[in-house]
Design an enzyme around this catalytic site. Structure first.
Site, PDB file in Angstrom:
ATOM      1  N   ASN A  11     -12.369  26.024 -37.174  1.00 16.30           N
ATOM      2  CA  ASN A  11     -13.709  25.606 -37.755  1.00 16.30           C
ATOM      3  C   ASN A  11     -13.972  25.642 -39.229  1.00 16.30           C
ATOM      4  OD1 ASN A  11     -16.603  25.831 -38.172  1.00 16.30           O
ATOM      5  ND2 ASN A  11     -16.743  27.914 -37.303  1.00 16.30           N
ATOM      6  N   LYS A  13     -16.222  25.167 -41.141  1.00 12.39           N
ATOM      7  CA  LYS A  13     -17.840  25.798 -41.492  1.00 12.39           C
ATOM      8  C   LYS A  13     -18.034  24.700 -42.731  1.00 12.39           C
ATOM      9  CE  LYS A  13     -16.450  30.361 -40.010  1.00 12.39           C
ATOM     10  NZ  LYS A  13     -16.295  31.589 -40.522  1.00 12.39           N
ATOM     11  N   HIS A  95     -22.135  30.390 -32.455  1.00  9.77           N
ATOM     12  CA  HIS A  95     -21.205  31.154 -33.529  1.00  9.77           C
ATOM     13  C   HIS A  95     -22.073  32.262 -34.150  1.00  9.77           C
ATOM     14  CE1 HIS A  95     -18.695  31.914 -37.042  1.00  9.77           C
ATOM     15  NE2 HIS A  95     -17.862  31.230 -36.434  1.00  9.77           N
ATOM     16  N   GLU A  97     -22.333  33.124 -36.890  1.00 14.36           N
ATOM     17  CA  GLU A  97     -23.299  33.005 -37.990  1.00 14.36           C
ATOM     18  C   GLU A  97     -24.602  32.187 -37.781  1.00 14.36           C
ATOM     19  OE1 GLU A  97     -19.164  32.693 -40.518  1.00 14.36           O
ATOM     20  OE2 GLU A  97     -20.139  30.809 -39.916  1.00 14.36           O
ATOM     21  N   GLU A 165     -15.731  36.589 -30.764  1.00 13.15           N
ATOM     22  CA  GLU A 165     -15.489  36.746 -31.966  1.00 13.15           C
ATOM     23  C   GLU A 165     -16.547  38.140 -32.499  1.00 13.15           C
ATOM     24  OE1 GLU A 165     -15.883  32.498 -34.275  1.00 13.15           O
ATOM     25  OE2 GLU A 165     -17.777  33.256 -33.535  1.00 13.15           O
ATOM     26  N   GLY A 171     -14.239  36.744 -41.305  1.00 19.49           N
ATOM     27  CA  GLY A 171     -14.295  36.514 -42.920  1.00 19.49           C
ATOM     28  C   GLY A 171     -13.830  38.011 -43.517  1.00 19.49           C
ATOM     29  N   SER A 210     -10.495  36.661 -38.202  1.00 18.51           N
ATOM     30  CA  SER A 210      -9.456  36.681 -39.148  1.00 18.51           C
ATOM     31  C   SER A 210      -8.043  36.381 -38.452  1.00 18.51           C
ATOM     32  CB  SER A 210      -9.612  38.123 -39.709  1.00 18.51           C
ATOM     33  OG  SER A 210     -10.916  38.386 -40.514  1.00 18.51           O
TER      34      SER A 210
END
Length: 247
Positions: A11, A13, A95, A97, A165, A171, A210
């Site tokens: 991904n 992003k 996701h 985010e 996730e 991150g 990560s």
């Protein structure tokens, strides 16, 4: 029933320009005969160019999000049909985010999954708990609830995957322990079997959060881990191929 074929998806992003296509080409050149399916999900603006650059290779191209409608007055949004037209074969949906930053609910994610199926895109549906939810002992309830709420009945008989996730690991450089990952993946498997019967055992459950070359082997060989959804480490061919080869 045989184990599902692993999927390792990168991904990108909001990263990458046309110059980044060289990294994608290097990934395609280095994949070799690995047992996993491999995909890269670039920003939407690169979808068509990447699909052309990787034509004939083993690497699939995917989208990072799609609207729940096929077309309409949605300024700045991208439909699943547009992604498919640009050469995408998969799409990431739900996701963390998107769930946290854009307040996407399970119902919204489920609507996007239906749109992806209409466009014949393979959904990668993301689930995961926050640090607060984990500390409160609610991780399994949160994640299995997202599985049930985000996966519509229309997925029965279709090819898709679920990506776990933990929000607190994305991150941050933090990673759950292997037993923690296995516990959640087993719970997801149970929810999939409950919802889709024995077919739920054939759904790959990816781990995301990560993932790096240094920890990939341990994660990818954990119980019920059927691949990885890779963020920052997928931007460089050497790093991403290190993860792919960890299988």
């Amino acid at each position: 029933m045989t184990a599902p074929q692993p999927l390792i998806a990168g991904n990108w992003k909001m990263n990458g320009t046309s110059a980044s296509l060289d990294e994608a080409r290097a990934i395609a050149a280095g994949v070799g005969e690995c047992p996993a399916r491999v995909a890269i999900c670039p920003p939407a603006i690169l979808t068509h160019r990447m699909s052309q650059a990787l034509a004939g290779s083993r690497v699939l191209v995917g989208g990072q999000d799609a609207h729940w409608d096929d077309a309409g007055a949605f300024t700045g949004d991208i439909s699943a049909e547009m992604l498919a037209d640009a050469g995408a074969k998969l799409v990431i949906l739900g996701h963390s985010e998107r769930r946290t930053g854009y307040r996407e609910t399970d119902d919204i994610v489920a609507s996007k999954v239906k749109a992806a199926l209409r466009a014949r895109l393979e959904p990668i549906v993301c689930v995961g708990e926050t640090l607060e939810e984990r500390k409160a002992g609610r991780a399994l309830d949160v994640v299995t609830g997202q599985v049930r709420g985000s996966l519509p009945a229309e997925l029965s008989g279709q090819t898709f995957s679920v990506a776990y996730e933990p929000v607190w690991a994305i991150g941050t450089g933090l990673t759950p322990t292997t037993p923690e990952i296995e516990e959640v993946h087993r719970a997801i498997r149970g929810a999939l079997v409950e919802q889709f019967g024995e077919a739920g055992r054939a759904v790959p459950i990816l781990y995301g959060g990560s993932v790096k070359p240094g920890n990939a082997a341990e994660i990818l060989h954990a119980d019920e881990v059927g691949g990885a959804l890779v963020g920052g480490a997928s931007l460089k061919a050497d790093d991403f191929l290190g993860i792919v080869r960890a299988l």
